[in-house]
Design a protein around this motif. Structure first.
Motif, PDB file in Angstrom:
ATOM      1  N   SER A 182      -5.098  -7.061   6.790  1.00 45.02           N
ATOM      2  CA  SER A 182      -5.414  -6.525   8.117  1.00 45.02           C
ATOM      3  C   SER A 182      -5.300  -5.002   8.113  1.00 45.02           C
ATOM      4  CB  SER A 182      -4.476  -7.124   9.166  1.00 45.02           C
ATOM      5  OG  SER A 182      -4.728  -8.503   9.312  1.00 45.02           O
ATOM      6  N   PRO A 183      -6.050  -4.341   9.000  1.00 47.30           N
ATOM      7  CA  PRO A 183      -6.080  -2.876   9.003  1.00 47.30           C
ATOM      8  C   PRO A 183      -4.747  -2.265   9.389  1.00 47.30           C
ATOM      9  CG  PRO A 183      -7.355  -3.776  10.863  1.00 47.30           C
ATOM     10  CD  PRO A 183      -6.956  -4.937  10.001  1.00 47.30           C
ATOM     11  N   LEU A 184      -4.359  -1.156   8.735  1.00 50.79           N
ATOM     12  CA  LEU A 184      -3.208  -0.359   9.159  1.00 50.79           C
ATOM     13  C   LEU A 184      -3.762   0.847   9.914  1.00 50.79           C
ATOM     14  CD1 LEU A 184      -0.955  -0.353   5.966  1.00 50.79           C
ATOM     15  CD2 LEU A 184      -0.545  -1.562   8.124  1.00 50.79           C
ATOM     16  N   ASN A 185      -2.963   1.371  10.806  1.00 47.21           N
ATOM     17  CA  ASN A 185      -3.362   2.561  11.536  1.00 47.21           C
ATOM     18  C   ASN A 185      -3.067   3.774  10.672  1.00 47.21           C
ATOM     19  OD1 ASN A 185      -4.530   3.474  13.824  1.00 47.21           O
ATOM     20  ND2 ASN A 185      -3.052   2.438  15.170  1.00 47.21           N
ATOM     21  N   PHE A 186      -4.063   4.239   9.919  1.00 51.90           N
ATOM     22  CA  PHE A 186      -3.778   5.356   9.007  1.00 51.90           C
ATOM     23  C   PHE A 186      -4.581   6.584   9.413  1.00 51.90           C
ATOM     24  CE2 PHE A 186      -7.362   3.102   7.130  1.00 51.90           C
ATOM     25  CZ  PHE A 186      -8.200   4.124   6.712  1.00 51.90           C
ATOM     26  N   SER A 187      -4.128   7.746   8.959  1.00 54.71           N
ATOM     27  CA  SER A 187      -4.819   8.999   9.261  1.00 54.71           C
ATOM     28  C   SER A 187      -6.045   9.136   8.362  1.00 54.71           C
ATOM     29  CB  SER A 187      -3.886  10.183   9.037  1.00 54.71           C
ATOM     30  OG  SER A 187      -4.640  11.356   8.763  1.00 54.71           O
ATOM     31  N   GLU A 188      -7.214   9.163   8.973  1.00 59.25           N
ATOM     32  CA  GLU A 188      -8.435   9.307   8.168  1.00 59.25           C
ATOM     33  C   GLU A 188      -8.491  10.679   7.498  1.00 59.25           C
ATOM     34  OE1 GLU A 188     -12.099   7.807   9.072  1.00 59.25           O
ATOM     35  OE2 GLU A 188     -11.356   5.957   9.986  1.00 59.25           O
TER      36      GLU A 188
END
Lengths: 407, 407
Positions: B356-362
């Motif tokens: 599942s996606p993590l909230n990361f800094s693009e």
């Protein structure tokens, strides 16, 4: 009795309506992103799904809802694949079916769902919820084009077809739409196709015909070798044509199968031709293969080769790359038996005989390869099976479309 | 005791000399196209060949000449692969060995041969014949760079390495050169590597060590998924280091194996980094795979994916494509267990946990991916095997190099 193409699509068979609108998943307001297809009568239904181990949430829900082999509606969104989205994604895919079911007074299990677009991002389910009245309100017998547009991503043209045939004195119609490899923000390419028909056929034979057609059409194309997480082909048959029920593999079944193969092959070729960044359709026919399986592996190896695809982009009669691609297909064969011919609408030219170079005019070869639809003929002289697969060239634009940073 | 890199190449081990000249197969007079490596003493020899069903004539001749597991010389030309050239090609490959044997008073069977370049075109054998005196005359203990240059095609830098280790109190040296994916006129990419060593080892264990090294180095890289008709890795061991003969899998063998793996992995990475048009090396490490085989298939699927390669070119943290590539690797796994991390010299960032996606800094992800060597870490949480494979990004230049018409 012949099979006849007509203008139309998923709303051409009796009893089907469809719609396509912009609900806000795609940022561009001029791009439709939500489609609905419904049948006024309960349909026998069948589906084929991606073989990727990672499956989008909509596939899991559709599979569940098709356990009883019946359906009445399909809702599809583009712009977000609802894949790698965990339990929330699964709940959202179910909600999409519920919204439609509640609005039309259907059973939720009679609604199936598909999605295409960015993966790993949660769907904005409220946008879909809020748009259901408009989506249902715009259902129309002429809605096939709107719904076709609504499932497009980087597709450059609409893929919609319809054809008619006659069975036991009744006109039977098949309609279909498809989308090919595209992406929203640089992301997942997905192949989707939805087929509708008013034929009267048992669920078992509908399923059998769909699988047989998919195997020689959608399963024989390649754009970049990447199998999407969301690929899906479905067929709904509502029986309103009132032909005699097909429940055995009789002549009527065979004619229907031929029609289904015709329409799926045509759509598959459209998808290959419209591959991301593609400028050319590549059709590779393997003649005289030992078996159909071997022919398919050989042909697929050729149309999937980056080196072959780049050579065709450059109109370069670089036949060594074709022999090389055959060589690593995993099939055991004698290279010293293979003949290779390039062809297009302006002619054809044999470039290799018995695995050895022929003295051919590179100028003529180039003229042939400058065309937009290229045939590669491979004669294996190892048996009597013929198999054709389709692909596209590898271009700067493929890299551009898939390599640009998402912002 | 440690393994130590030294400056050098195939002439670094005792008793080896080499040369590289321009003989005229390549049109550009500034480009060397003919190389020779010889050992003053008969060598135990081993080789690994392409698995492509279509094999170049030089491979067939080399295989024949290595039946007795000994050799004294290797002649290699670039500019023409001598493949798909029938009986004439086979005769020409044999002649190349004969020329060298006659000039040096060796047995023809002690000379092996390799070729890389355009396929389906006959070799101009007279040019090679006429150049033998110059080729033999320029043999030198410092010839490693000239011979490395002479096997290059579209390679952008020389791939030569040497290292030393100590076995039973004696200094043992291994030298090697390689070429990666390239072409002359737009044509066949080929991976060639030639390894020399003065180690004293039995033919059986030399062969075993070579295969083990190739399996985790050259067999774990991919530039474009196309397996060439001419790929070949050879090793010659002349025994002049006078270490105790290695004829069982003792500590000396294991140390030699480690050294051989070190040098072949380094060369393999150089080849991947210098893939046609490549701007970045991609290193994909699969952690905690169920088995080594599964880890390798998973890792290879990631580094071979056109969509992953294009995303890395664009420094795009598009992790969904990685999960997708794992999904079609053919391995059965639970997507909801997979973690994904991107890394490079400036740091690393986890982008996906348990599928599942993590909230990361693009922004941070982009900075990491702008580097020239990118690590992709895949944690399968399914076992305890770790496997690394290497590839490169897919760029405009790959299309340009392989798509331009040959004239």
């Amino acid at each position: 009795m012949t099979i006849k193409y007509i203008q139309g699509g998923v709303t051409s068979p009796k009893g089907f309506t469809s719609s396509g609108i912009h609900c806000g998943i795609k940022k561009n307001k001029n791009k439709k992103d939500l489609a609905l297809i419904i049948s006024e009568k309960e349909c026998n239904a069948a589906a084929v799904y991606t073989k990727n181990q990672v499956k989008g949430a909509p596939l899991l829900v559709t599979k569940d809802h098709l356990k009883n082999n019946t359906a009445k509606a399909i809702i599809i969104n583009s712009g977000n694949a609802n894949t790698c989205t965990g339990d929330t994604g699964l709940a959202n895919a179910r909600k999409m079916c519920e919204f439609v079911a509640n609005s039309l007074n259907y059973n939720t299990e009679d609604v199936i769902v598909a999605s295409t677009g960015v993966i790993g991002v949660q769907l904005d389910i409220d946008k879909i919820k809020d748009s259901i009245p408009t989506l249902v309100g715009s259902l129309s017998e002429n809605g096939y084009l709107a719904s076709t547009e609504a499932i497009m991503t980087t597709d450059t043209f609409e893929k919609t077809l319809a054809l008619e045939l006659e069975l036991s004195g009744k006109k039977v119609t098949i309609g279909a739409m498809a989308k090919g490899s595209g992406m929203i923000h640089p992301n997942m390419a997905t192949m989707l196709s939805f087929i509708t028909t008013d034929i009267n056929i048992s669920p078992t034979l509908l399923d059998k015909a769909l699988k047989a057609s998919v195997n020689i059409s959608y399963n024989r194309i390649s754009v970049d070798g990447d199998t999407s997480t969301n690929d899906m082909v479905t067929i709904l048959a509502n029986g309103l044509a009132e032909n005699n029920l097909i429940d055995e593999e009789n002549e009527d079944y065979l004619l229907f199968l031929e029609a289904l193969k015709t329409i799926t092959i045509s759509l598959a070729k459209m998808i290959a031709k419209d591959g991301e960044g593609a400028t050319k359709l590549i059709e590779c026919t393997v003649l005289n293969a030992k078996s159909e399986e071997e022919g398919e592996l050989l042909s697929k190896s050729v149309i999937s080769s980056s080196l072959v695809k780049a050579a065709i982009f450059g109109s370069d009669a670089n036949w060594g790359r074709i022999l090389c691609a055959l060589g690593y297909s995993g099939i055991d064969f004698d290279p010293l038996k293979v003949d290779l011919t390039f062809g297009s609408s302006v002619g054809d030219i044999k470039v290799c005989e018995n695995g050895s170079p022929l003295n051919f005019s590179e100028e003529i070869a180039k003229n042939i390869l400058l065309e937009k639809e290229i045939q590669i003929l491979v004669d294996m002289k190892a048996g009597s099976n013929t198999v054709t697969c389709w692909g596209c060239d590898l271009t700067y634009d493929y890299v551009k479309i898939n390599g640009d940073y998402r912002s």
